[in-house]
Design an enzyme around this catalytic site. Structure first.
Site, PDB file in Angstrom:
ATOM      1  N   CYS A 143      39.295  51.664  38.252  1.00  0.00           N
ATOM      2  CA  CYS A 143      39.943  50.623  39.057  1.00  0.00           C
ATOM      3  C   CYS A 143      39.897  50.981  40.541  1.00  0.00           C
ATOM      4  O   CYS A 143      40.542  50.318  41.345  1.00  0.00           O
ATOM      5  CB  CYS A 143      41.366  50.368  38.578  1.00  0.00           C
ATOM      6  SG  CYS A 143      42.365  51.853  38.556  1.00  0.00           S
ATOM      7  N   GLU A 197      37.548  46.127  39.084  1.00  0.00           N
ATOM      8  CA  GLU A 197      37.296  47.093  38.011  1.00  0.00           C
ATOM      9  C   GLU A 197      35.788  47.288  37.912  1.00  0.00           C
ATOM     10  O   GLU A 197      35.036  46.307  37.945  1.00  0.00           O
ATOM     11  CB  GLU A 197      37.839  46.499  36.691  1.00  0.00           C
ATOM     12  CG  GLU A 197      37.995  47.475  35.573  1.00  0.00           C
ATOM     13  CD  GLU A 197      39.322  48.246  35.640  1.00  0.00           C
ATOM     14  OE1 GLU A 197      40.076  48.085  36.619  1.00  0.00           O
ATOM     15  OE2 GLU A 197      39.574  49.017  34.703  1.00  0.00           O
TER      16      GLU A 197
END
Ligand SMILES: C[S@@+](CC[C@H](N)C(=O)[O-])C[C@H]1O[C@@H](n2cnc3c(N)ncnc32)[C@H](O)[C@@H]1O
Length: 392
Positions: free
Chosen positions: A346, A381
């Site tokens: 992330c 992501e």
């Protein structure tokens, strides 16, 4: 009042700021769009870099839109609402490329596709609400500060969570525990869970189906923010994954552990949060997977304790928090010499740092994709599939 400058935004950088140049210096402008001509005000200076905010949009970029949220600019949550959705995706692809080039030092960065979110708004199943009992405000931190921005309506929350925010806001202040400073909230298929529990709000156990699997969790365990995009992400992260033994590092409640258990004879998940591991074990049990175990430990601690005893591993999936994987974890993975690694990240910057070490340790990148789990923000992501070099 800082100095006022006229600048043109060249592109969006990791961290979400716009890049410009003026007076021989680099200027970072928050809430900008690539191509904007702006009058900005310098807020602080660090070496050759000026940090500035928009005072006036002189000529708007073709990809600039009017941010629909009334809290935009003050609330620290969404910093991409000024961009069309296509421009958000393009900026995120550039952010990933930038980190792979500058931090991972890849000679050749492949073209990166960022998979769009099925919902651009009302997608979040998880949020942390900040509470200031003195000022009686509930919402999110303001940009660059620890002051609470009082938020009545949040356009990225899914409706059930928005309704819960309204219920929390309608609760008498006398019912709030005096020490309560923030609330973690998460929604499932039929209910909402809050941590800590107070007044009529409970830390309920929730369930949610993602692809073929069903997961239970609560507000004390991690669950991905945007479930609608997870089936695509799971499919990509597990491309070609099959064999004897797999590890799922930083496994949470088992989002990847369950599908890995369909594909490998033996699976081990490692996760530090005992609430999450309790759910992960239950999720495995309810799906009747007897070939997987979940260990409650830090990944670094587990690596240290098991480096001699862990036998051959075919596949390692790692999905660490923003800080990325600790050096000892990357070292441990390299010692295990799995054929394939799937890195779910992330934070493209810490991903770049860790990829550099994995590549130096004998791995090559097979494929990379971005997944827009966080529309309206600069967050993205990234999933990278790596394979051990044939010479290694
Ligand atoms: C990004 S989440 C991923 C969880 C899971 N893979 C998923 O997709 O739902 C990272 C997880 O790592 C856990 N964690 C954070 N630091 C850790 C550490 N040092 N060792 C093990 N787990 C850790 C967190 O509790 C969280 O569940």
């Amino acid at each position: 009042m800082g100095e006022s400058l006229r600048v043109e935004i060249e592109r969006i950088l990791p961290g979400g700021v716009g890049l410009a140049h003026a007076q021989g210096k680099t200027v970072f402008v928050s809430l900008a769009a690539p191509g904007d001509e702006l009058r900005v005000q310098v807020e602080r200076e660090q070496g050759n870099v000026l940090f500035a905010s928009v005072v006036e949009v002189l000529t708007p970029s073709p990809v600039r839109v009017e941010p629909p949220c009334p809290y935009f600019g003050r609330c620290g949550g969404c910093d991409f609402q000024q961009l069309t959705y296509e421009a958000q995706l393009a900026a995120k692809a550039e952010i990933i490329s930038d980190c792979l080039q500058r931090i991972a030092r890849l000679d050749h960065v492949p073209a990166i596709t960022v998979h769009p979110s099925p919902n651009e708004w009302r997608y979040r199943v998880r949020a942390t609400w900040q509470i200031d009992q003195e000022t009686r405000e509930i919402g999110y931190y303001e940009r660059g500060s620890r002051r609470v921005c009082d938020v009545e309506y949040c356009a990225v929350l899914m409706p059930e969570l928005q309704q819960t925010l309204e219920q929390v806001r309608a609760t008498a202040w006398s019912e709030f525990p005096p020490e309560l400073k923030h609330l973690d909230a998460v929604a499932g298929e039929n209910n909402v869970s809050l941590s800590p529990s107070f007044a009529n709000f409970e830390t309920n156990e929730l369930s949610l189906r993602v692809g073929n699997e069903s997961y239970q969790y609560n507000a004390e365990s991690f669950f991905q923010i945007n479930p609608a995009l997870l089936p695509e992400l799971l499919e990509f992260a597990l491309t070609g994954a099959s064999g004897e033994t797999a590890l799922d590092l930083y496994c949470g409640v088992g989002l990847f552990t369950l599908p890995l258990s369909r594909r490998f004879a033996n699976v081990t998940g490692v996760e530090a949060n005992p609430v999450a591991t309790r759910f992960a074990r239950r999720n495995l049990q309810q799906a009747d997977f007897k070939n997987a175990r979940v260990v409650t430990a830090t990944v670094a601690g587990w690596m240290r304790a098991n480096s001699q005893t862990t036998g051959g591993v075919d596949f390692v999936l790692l999905d660490p928090p923003r800080a990325g994987a600790e050096s000892i974890v990357i070292k441990g993975i390299l010692e295990l010499r799995p054929l394939r690694i799937s890195y779910v990240s992330c934070d493209p910057a810490t991903l770049g740092r860790d990829l550099k070490k994995l590549i130096a340790g004998g791995y090559e990148i097979q494929a990379i994709a971005g997944f827009d789990l966080f529309p309206q923000t600069h967050h993205v992501e990234t999933v990278v599939l790596l394979r051990r070099n044939s010479s290694n």
